[in-house]
Every structure is written in C-alpha cells, then in structure tokens.
Design a protein around this motif. Structure first.
Motif, PDB file in Angstrom:
ATOM      1  N   LEU A  13       0.809  -1.222   0.000  1.00  0.00           N
ATOM      2  CA  LEU A  13       0.000   0.000   0.000  1.00  0.00           C
ATOM      3  C   LEU A  13       0.845   1.277   0.000  1.00  0.00           C
ATOM      4  O   LEU A  13       0.408   2.309  -0.494  1.00  0.00           O
ATOM      5  CB  LEU A  13      -0.952   0.000   1.203  1.00  0.00           C
ATOM      6  N   GLN A  14       2.036   1.244   0.614  1.00  0.00           N
ATOM      7  CA  GLN A  14       2.953   2.389   0.633  1.00  0.00           C
ATOM      8  C   GLN A  14       2.254   3.687   1.045  1.00  0.00           C
ATOM      9  O   GLN A  14       1.681   3.750   2.130  1.00  0.00           O
ATOM     10  CB  GLN A  14       3.629   2.527  -0.736  1.00  0.00           C
ATOM     11  N   GLU A  15       2.252   4.737   0.184  1.00  0.00           N
ATOM     12  CA  GLU A  15       1.658   6.016   0.563  1.00  0.00           C
ATOM     13  C   GLU A  15       0.143   5.936   0.754  1.00  0.00           C
ATOM     14  O   GLU A  15      -0.463   6.795   1.388  1.00  0.00           O
ATOM     15  CB  GLU A  15       1.965   7.089  -0.484  1.00  0.00           C
ATOM     16  N   ALA A  16      -0.468   4.890   0.227  1.00  0.00           N
ATOM     17  CA  ALA A  16      -1.921   4.760   0.369  1.00  0.00           C
ATOM     18  C   ALA A  16      -2.337   4.564   1.815  1.00  0.00           C
ATOM     19  O   ALA A  16      -3.503   4.785   2.176  1.00  0.00           O
ATOM     20  CB  ALA A  16      -2.426   3.585  -0.480  1.00  0.00           C
ATOM     21  N   TRP A  17      -1.420   4.157   2.663  1.00  0.00           N
ATOM     22  CA  TRP A  17      -1.753   3.978   4.079  1.00  0.00           C
ATOM     23  C   TRP A  17      -2.289   5.278   4.685  1.00  0.00           C
ATOM     24  O   TRP A  17      -3.134   5.240   5.583  1.00  0.00           O
ATOM     25  CB  TRP A  17      -0.519   3.533   4.863  1.00  0.00           C
ATOM     26  N   GLU A  18      -1.805   6.412   4.212  1.00  0.00           N
ATOM     27  CA  GLU A  18      -2.272   7.674   4.789  1.00  0.00           C
ATOM     28  C   GLU A  18      -3.769   7.856   4.564  1.00  0.00           C
ATOM     29  O   GLU A  18      -4.496   8.274   5.478  1.00  0.00           O
ATOM     30  CB  GLU A  18      -1.495   8.844   4.170  1.00  0.00           C
ATOM     31  N   HIS A  19      -4.244   7.528   3.376  1.00  0.00           N
ATOM     32  CA  HIS A  19      -5.669   7.662   3.089  1.00  0.00           C
ATOM     33  C   HIS A  19      -6.489   6.656   3.881  1.00  0.00           C
ATOM     34  O   HIS A  19      -7.559   6.977   4.415  1.00  0.00           O
ATOM     35  CB  HIS A  19      -5.907   7.477   1.584  1.00  0.00           C
ATOM     36  N   ILE A  20      -5.989   5.440   3.971  1.00  0.00           N
ATOM     37  CA  ILE A  20      -6.702   4.395   4.708  1.00  0.00           C
ATOM     38  C   ILE A  20      -6.820   4.770   6.176  1.00  0.00           C
ATOM     39  O   ILE A  20      -7.905   4.697   6.784  1.00  0.00           O
ATOM     40  CB  ILE A  20      -5.991   3.039   4.545  1.00  0.00           C
ATOM     41  N   LEU A  21      -5.723   5.208   6.768  1.00  0.00           N
ATOM     42  CA  LEU A  21      -5.738   5.533   8.194  1.00  0.00           C
ATOM     43  C   LEU A  21      -6.569   6.787   8.463  1.00  0.00           C
ATOM     44  O   LEU A  21      -7.179   6.926   9.528  1.00  0.00           O
ATOM     45  CB  LEU A  21      -4.303   5.722   8.703  1.00  0.00           C
ATOM     46  N   THR A  22      -6.630   7.685   7.485  1.00  0.00           N
ATOM     47  CA  THR A  22      -7.511   8.850   7.628  1.00  0.00           C
ATOM     48  C   THR A  22      -8.976   8.404   7.666  1.00  0.00           C
ATOM     49  O   THR A  22      -9.769   8.880   8.494  1.00  0.00           O
ATOM     50  CB  THR A  22      -7.290   9.830   6.470  1.00  0.00           C
ATOM     51  N   CYS A  23      -9.314   7.470   6.783  1.00  0.00           N
ATOM     52  CA  CYS A  23     -10.689   6.944   6.777  1.00  0.00           C
ATOM     53  C   CYS A  23     -11.016   6.224   8.075  1.00  0.00           C
ATOM     54  O   CYS A  23     -12.113   6.392   8.650  1.00  0.00           O
ATOM     55  CB  CYS A  23     -10.872   5.990   5.591  1.00  0.00           C
ATOM     56  N   VAL A  24     -10.073   5.452   8.564  1.00  0.00           N
ATOM     57  CA  VAL A  24     -10.285   4.742   9.825  1.00  0.00           C
ATOM     58  C   VAL A  24     -10.545   5.733  10.948  1.00  0.00           C
ATOM     59  O   VAL A  24     -11.438   5.564  11.794  1.00  0.00           O
ATOM     60  CB  VAL A  24      -9.080   3.851  10.158  1.00  0.00           C
ATOM     61  N   SER A  25      -9.764   6.816  10.972  1.00  0.00           N
ATOM     62  CA  SER A  25      -9.937   7.835  12.003  1.00  0.00           C
ATOM     63  C   SER A  25     -11.330   8.462  11.917  1.00  0.00           C
ATOM     64  O   SER A  25     -11.993   8.684  12.928  1.00  0.00           O
ATOM     65  CB  SER A  25      -8.861   8.908  11.852  1.00  0.00           C
TER      66      SER A  25
END
Length: 839
Positions: A13-25
């Motif tokens: 996922l690399q940089e995509a983790w930022e979007h995923i973790l934002t959604c989780v938050s």
C-alpha cells in the motif's frame, strides 16, 4: 477498499496507508458521534484567549504555552488516563464537535448500517495485524500513522488523539521485530514524539510524554543485548524535548517519568543510562529552582542506591554520571546542591579507584557467557569511542580525567565554600589515588587539570598605562585585593601542586621541567605578590624534593633560576628617554591659568598626561622587578645553603652566572649619572633611593663571592673542570674597580703634554656619596679578605693585577674605616711577605 482487500494488499500500500488511516480515524469519529461520547476537544482544545496568546508568542522552537494553571495539568492527565483504551477518537482538523448540524446528524443515522458493518473490531484489526507487515511496509505504515496523528493534533478547535493512542499500540505490537527494523521504526517515532512533546497545546504535550513513558516502561522490560544502543535511542526523545520545551510542566513531567523508569526498571537499564543522565544534566541548568532540586534529589537516590548498575554494562556511562554531577556543582540556586555534588564526585573517585567499574557478579557472569563486551573509553580520531575491550584495570584510569577536570574548573568559582571544597576534593583524590596513575595519565593531569588552575593569574595581571598617576600599581593592587580570593586560592593550589609532585616524584619526575616552568611563569609576572607566590613555591619544592634530584635534575633547577633572573632584570630605559615631567606639570599649570577658552591647551594636556602615565608605569615596573630580584637572590641563597654539599661545581657556576648578571645589571643602573639625576628629579613620583639598586647590587655580588669561596673550600664534583679561581680573581677586580670608580668620582683631571690625564685638584665627597661608599664597604672588605685567602702561589701570580687597585684604595676617600682596616691587613699579611721574599 474492503477490509479484506486491505489485509491482502497490506505490504504494497505504501503512501496509500495515509488515506486508509484517515478513513479509519473518521469512521471512529462517526461512531463516537453516534454514541454521544464527548469529543477529545473537551479535554485538549485550547481556550480562545490562550490561543491568541500562543499566536502572538514567537520562539526559535515549536511554540508552547508559557503559563498553565495546575488544575489544567491534572485535568488533562486525568482525562488521558480515563480515555486511554476506553474509546478512541479520529478526526482531522475540521470543526468542533459542537458544530455538527441536524442535517449532518441525519446523514449519520442514515449510514448506521454501514457503520455497523464496518465496526470498531474490523478497524482495530488494521493495527493489531501491523505486526504481520514486512520490513518495508511497517515503515510506510508508521510514517502514515504519524502524519495522520500530527494532523489530528494540530487542530486548534478539535484536537484528537485517536491516532496517537494507536501509535502506542502498534509500537507495542512491533517491539519484537529484528533490531535493524525496530531501529528504523523508532527513528520515525522519535521525531514524532519530539514534535508532539513540544506542542503549543500543553495538555497534548503532557499526553504525548505520558504515552512515551508507557512505551519506555514496556521497552525496558526487554533485556538489551551487549553492544546494542537501543535503550539510549529510545530515550532520546525525552532528552530533546527536555532541551527544547519552554513549558516547565513538561520538563518536570519528563524528570518524573525518567525517575519512575530508573526506580522501577533499574535491573534492566543498560545503554539507557546515557540518555537519563543527559536529562538530569539538562535539568541542572534549568531556570526553575524546583526543576533543579527535583532532579538532584533523584540523582542522589540513584547514586546512593543503584551506583553499581550504572557502569555494569557500559563503563563509559561513568563519565556521563560525572558530567551530570559537575553540572549540578554549578547550580546557582542552592549552594548545598553544589557541595553535595562535589561530595558525590569524591564518592565516584573512590569507586573508580577500586577498579570495580562493570565488575558486579551479574556482569561477570554475563561476560563469561560471552554476552557482554564492555566498550573501551578511548576515543578514536573520528571522535567515536574505540570498540576495543577493557582488559586491564589501568584502562579504567582514563575515566579520571573528566572528574578531575570538573573539579579543576570549580577552582574559579566565585563562591568561597565551593572553591575550597572543590580544591580539597581534587587534591585529596590525587593524593589518595595517585599511586594508581601511570606517567601518561599524570602528564595529562598536570597539563589539563592542574596547570589551567593558574592560567588566569599567569596571563591576566599585567599593569599597563591605563590609570592616572598615583594609581598605577596601587590601583592594580586594589583590583587584586578585590579578587583576593583568587590569589588565596592560587597560593594554596600552587603549594598543593608542589606537594603532589614531591609525593609521587618517583613516577612524575620527568615532569620536573614543566613544574619549574610553571613556577618561573609566576616569578616572571610584573607583580610582586604573584612573583612572591612563585618564589615561595620554588623554595618549597626544593626544600622537600632537593634530596631526590639527580645531577641532570639539578641542572634543570639552576637553569630555570637563571632564566628567572634574566627575565626580571629592571628596565630603566624608558625613564631616561622620558621628557621632563616636572617642567611639563609646571607649564601645564601656567597654561591652565592663562586659558581664554575651554578648548585651548587640551591636546597638549592629553599628551603630557599620557607621558606622565607612561613614565609612572615604567618606574613602577622597574621597582617591581627590583623587589622581585631581591626576593629571588635570597631564595637562591636559601636553596644553596640547603644543598651546598649536593651541588656540583658546574651547577654552582650556573647560579653564579645568574647572580653575576643581576649584579652587573644593577651596577650599570647605579652608575648611570643621567638616570640617577632623572630619578631624583622625579622623586615625588618614583620614591626610589639613590643609587636605585644599590642593595640589589651589593647582595648579588656578596652571594657571588660566597659561591666562589665555598667552591674553592669544598672542591665538589666537577671542580677540576671549572676554573673557579679565575672566576674569583676577575670578580674581586671588578668589585674593587667599581668601588674606586665611586670613590674617585669627585676628582677632576686635566690633560698633560704626553696625552695622559693627571689629577689636578679634588673636591671632597658629599654626604650622599660617602653614604654610598659606606654601603659598599662590607662587600669591599669581603673582597679583600677573599684575596687574602688565595693560596700563596696564586696570590703572588696575580699580585700584579691587584696592586694598582690596592694602591688606589690608599689614596681615595672612604665612607667607612672598615675598608682601610681590611686594606692594612692585606698589605701586612699578604703583600708584605711577597715583597720581603723578592728582596
């Protein structure tokens, strides 16, 4: 993307983790809104008035709130404890929770089915399964989570800590990764905790430091392997925030966190000691008294109860401990802290002398198992510690240097109690444990610990033309009196250095020349008090160590005395070149009385004032040097009398040459009629006798005469190599001729036809000249007696040189009958028999 897809593709996922973790938050935030739980802003939002203040403040580091009430700290800490693990928030920047509209709430309710499908459990699986990510993916995951967390926390209206709590969780989950990967993870997290720890929101900064404390406590449960430095790396955020944060509450919290870690995990602390001592060292220089007191209280407990643990793995932490104590010795808040820190330095010295650094039974067991290889304290060219093993007890002696150097620095402390205590501990330590020291260590101790104590007084005190007439050395003396503590300390320290050198002479004797140069540097100073300190210390050294010196060492001693004598010769040349100051003063007074305007005559006045100051300091310097030379020649005689039987003829001749140069220079000054007239003209300023250096000349010649007579009498080693008798004959001729020059100065001459000058008539000597001759009489009497003491053959062979001088003594006027009596004796007892034999 579904949760299943995330798990399947997690490693890519690399940089995509930022979007995923934002959604989780944001999902977590929606859950909280649906449940009606209070938002994080309730506990962490900055009040508007404080927000305005924070915007106005400017700092070189991250801005922090300058003041916070104690209630807010307790409230924030309680909120953090209550919320941690009970519910998690997620929201990035954005609006305050109170700004949620009814329309937004309706949208929320309409999407409850979706929220229920996702649920907290599925979201948490992302974090719990982070330990399954590969080495590259976990770094991407951590970077993204830190970025999301910082965005959450930076919100001024709705700060949130959901991602921060998840950082604590995933850090715990991933602690067991291999060391290389863990180090990379912590490099990211370390910067994150420093940033948040310096947050302008005090409550969030406290929350961050408390979270870091939890992680550190967990990390310290793990045993650190030898040659690893992970504990130190893990603790560094505490150090950085301690240095950067301007919030006293944060600094106090860090000290308490570190204290808790030490006291509860002391068995497991290894490389972490370094960062812990850095925290306490920073606290020692804190501007708040309570911080300093709290930190030293903890240091005291650590040293009293846990000292063996400090160095059991890494002996270099001993130096960190010492540097920390030295920092507390400089505390300006409480003198007792400084004194106690010095006492603990004595305690550390005792432990170091025992050679037990890292030698506890637990450590020995580990060494035997091959797990621990203590790193050497020696530093390589690149400034990094050498990795070679400590194999000898003597290697521990390297650690003496920072301890001793710290005590040496305290000798400049303006507080008398601190200065006295530091010197006592310094020299007690050297006396009590110096037998452990090798010559290289002693060399470093003398060069970098002991000699620097005297740098200030050796180089800073140098009277110059900066004061008005009548203030010169007196003004300088007043300044020295103002700093009397420095000279008192200097005198004591110089005596202690001499005693230390004598005590360990068998080891440190190659350093004799450097010690002598230290003493000579004092004697050379253009200040009588400092020179006196140096001369007294020189005599002390000789009286205690002279019996230990070899011939070569004695040569170093006499050559150093000769150097001191040559360096302190009084210089009157500036006085002879100076203009008539008295007339300048008279002319200045006349001009001042006739001035018609305020500006007239001022350049001339300034010039005359400058000349007067320059002349005054020239006289003062000459008087000072003359006084120093008197002290010096008396010290030389005292040393000679102590070791007359031990000094060789060669070394005695070196002393003779030194004092003969002093005597000759003094006579040159005394026989300069122009100079003497000038000094009499300046009598109100100079206050010097006429001739100015008569006592110095007489005493120097008398000692020279004594040296030569005793050499002929004692015939010490190397006597045959030195033509002592020729020295004596030349000296006697010189003394008699100088006396005759003085006695015949009133006789006038006229040229004759053959070109020779014959006496025409003679003016009786004045009272001043007769007093001068009377003062020279004892030396002349001694010289005549020395001539009588020559062996018959020698006397007869040199009578041709002496007879014209003796004849002149008959015809000249004397200031005392002593010379005539001695002259009668030599004519009857020595010259007469020679004449009778020739008949």
């Amino acid at each position: 993307m579904t949760m299943f897809a995330i798990e399947e593709d997690a490693n890519y996922l690399q940089e995509a983790w930022e979007h995923i973790l934002t959604c989780v938050s944001r999902f977590e935030h929606l859950h909280l809104l649906g449940e009606g739980a209070p938002p994080d802003a309730t506990f962490f939002a900055i009040p508007q008035n404080e927000l305005e203040k924070s915007r106005q403040s400017k700092s070189a580091i991250l801005p922090v709130l300058k003041k916070k009430g104690p209630g807010r700290i307790q409230y924030a800490a309680a909120a953090a404890a209550a919320r941690r693990g009970s519910y998690d928030s997620a929201g990035i920047g954005g609006h305050a929770s109170g700004a949620v509209t009814s329309e937004q709430m309706s949208n929320l309710v309409s999407n409850l089915n979706m929220l229920e499908q996702v649920g907290s459990f599925e979201m948490n699986r992302i974090f719990t399964r982070s330990q399954r990510l590969n080495s590259e993916a976990i770094i991407d995951f951590v970077k993204a989570l830190c970025k999301v967390s910082i965005e959450e926390l930076r919100s001024t209206s709705d700060p949130r800590v959901f991602s921060l709590t998840k950082i604590v969780e995933i850090t715990h989950y991933n602690m067991n990764r291999i060391r290389l990967v863990w180090s990379s993870i912590w490099h990211v997290l370390s910067d994150f905790f420093v940033t948040i720890g310096c947050s302008e929101n005090l409550s969030i900064a406290i929350f961050a430091m408390d979270s870091l404390r939890q992680l550190a406590m967990k990390f310290l449960e793990r045993e650190e392997l030898a040659n690893y430095n992970f504990q130190n790396e893990f603790m560094k955020p505490f150090v950085v925030v301690m240095r950067k944060s301007s919030a006293v509450e944060i600094r106090e919290l860090i000290i308490r966190c570190v204290s808790q870690m030490v006291l509860s995990r002391v068995n497991n602390v290894k490389s972490g000691w370094k960062s812990m001592f850095m925290v306490f060292t920073t606290a020692a220089y804190d501007d708040h008294k309570n911080i300093v007191l709290l930190a030293f209280e903890i240091i005291e407990k650590i040293l009293r109860d846990y000292f063996p643990y400090i160095t059991e793995t890494e002996t270099t932490t001993f130096t960190d401990c010492v540097n920390c104590l030295i920092a507390f010795t400089n505390s300006r808040f409480n003198k007792d802290i400084s004194l106690n820190a010095i006492a603990f330095l004595r305690f550390c010295a005792g432990k170091l002398a025992e050679g037990d650094l890292g030698s506890s039974s637990r450590n020995r067991d580990k060494e035997n198992s091959g797990k621990i290889v203590p790193s050497s304290p020696y530093v390589g060219k690149d400034g990094k510690p050498d990795s070679s093993e400590l194999t000898d007890k003597d290697d521990h002696l390297y650690f003496w240097f920072p301890l001793l150097a710290g005590l040496s620095e305290l000798s400049f402390d303006p507080r008398p109690d601190i200065r006295k205590s530091a010197l006592q501990v310094l020299f007690d330590t050297l006396r009590n444990h110096g037998h452990h020291f090798s010559l290289p260590l002693w060399e470093r101790v003398f060069e970098s610990v002991l000699f620097p104590i005297f740098d200030y007084v050796r180089h800073a005190i140098d009277p110059s033309g900066g004061t008005l007439p009548g203030q010169g050395l007196e003004n300088d003396t007043n300044e020295l009196d103002h700093d009397a503590w420095l000279y008192e300390t200097c005198t004591l320290a110089l005596q202690l250095v001499v005693d230390l050198f004598v005590k360990f002479y068998n080891t440190v004797n190659p350093l004799l020349k450097k010690v002598l140069m230290l003493l000579i540097s004092f004697i050379k100073r253009p200040h009588q008090s400092l020179a006196g300190i140096g001369i007294a210390a020189f005599v002390r050294l000789m009286s205690n160590a002279g019996d230990l010196f070899s011939e070569d060492k004695w040569l170093e001693v006499v050559l150093s005395l000769k150097e001191a004598a040559n360096a302190t010769l009084p210089d009157f040349s500036h006085i002879v070149k100076g203009n008539n100051v008295t007339r300048s003063h008279e002319d200045s007074s006349t001009r001042n009385s006739n001035e018609e305007s305020a500006g007239s005559g001022r350049p001339d006045d300034d010039l005359e004032s400058l000349r007067t100051r320059s002349l005054y300091f020239a006289v003062s310097d000459a008087k000072c040097r003359a006084a120093v030379q008197l002290l010096l020649i008396q010290a030389v005689m005292e040393i000679y009398n102590m070791y007359r039987g031990q000094l060789s003829a060669k070394n005695t001749i070196v002393l003779f040459d030194a004092l003969h140069a002093v005597a000759s220079h003094a006579h040159k000054i005394n026989s300069d009629s122009t100079l003497r007239s000038k000094l009499q003209e300046l009598g109100s300023i100079t206050q010097m006798q006429d001739p100015p250096l008569l006592r110095l000349e007489n005493e120097s010649y008398q000692i020279c005469l004594t040296f030569l007579q005793n050499l002929i009498l004692d015939r010490p080693p190397s006597y045959e190599e030195v033509e002592v008798e020729s020295y004596l004959i030349e000296l006697c001729k010189e003394v008699l001729q100088f006396y005759l020059d003085t006695a015949q100065s009133g006789q006038l001459f006229e040229p004759s036809a053959d070109g020779h000058q014959r006496p025409h008539w003679m003016i009786p000597l004045g009272s001043a000249r007769r007093r001068e001759l009377a003062a020279r009489a004892p030396l002349v009497v001694g010289t005549l007696q020395a001539i009588c003491g020559l062996e018959e053959d020698s006397f007869e062979n040199n009578l041709g040189h002496f007879f014209p001088l003796l004849a002149s003594l008959i015809s000249c006027e004397h200031g005392s009958s002593e010379v005539q009596v001695a002259l009668s004796d030599i004519l009857s007892s020595s010259v007469g028999p020679v004449l009778f034999r020739s008949c």
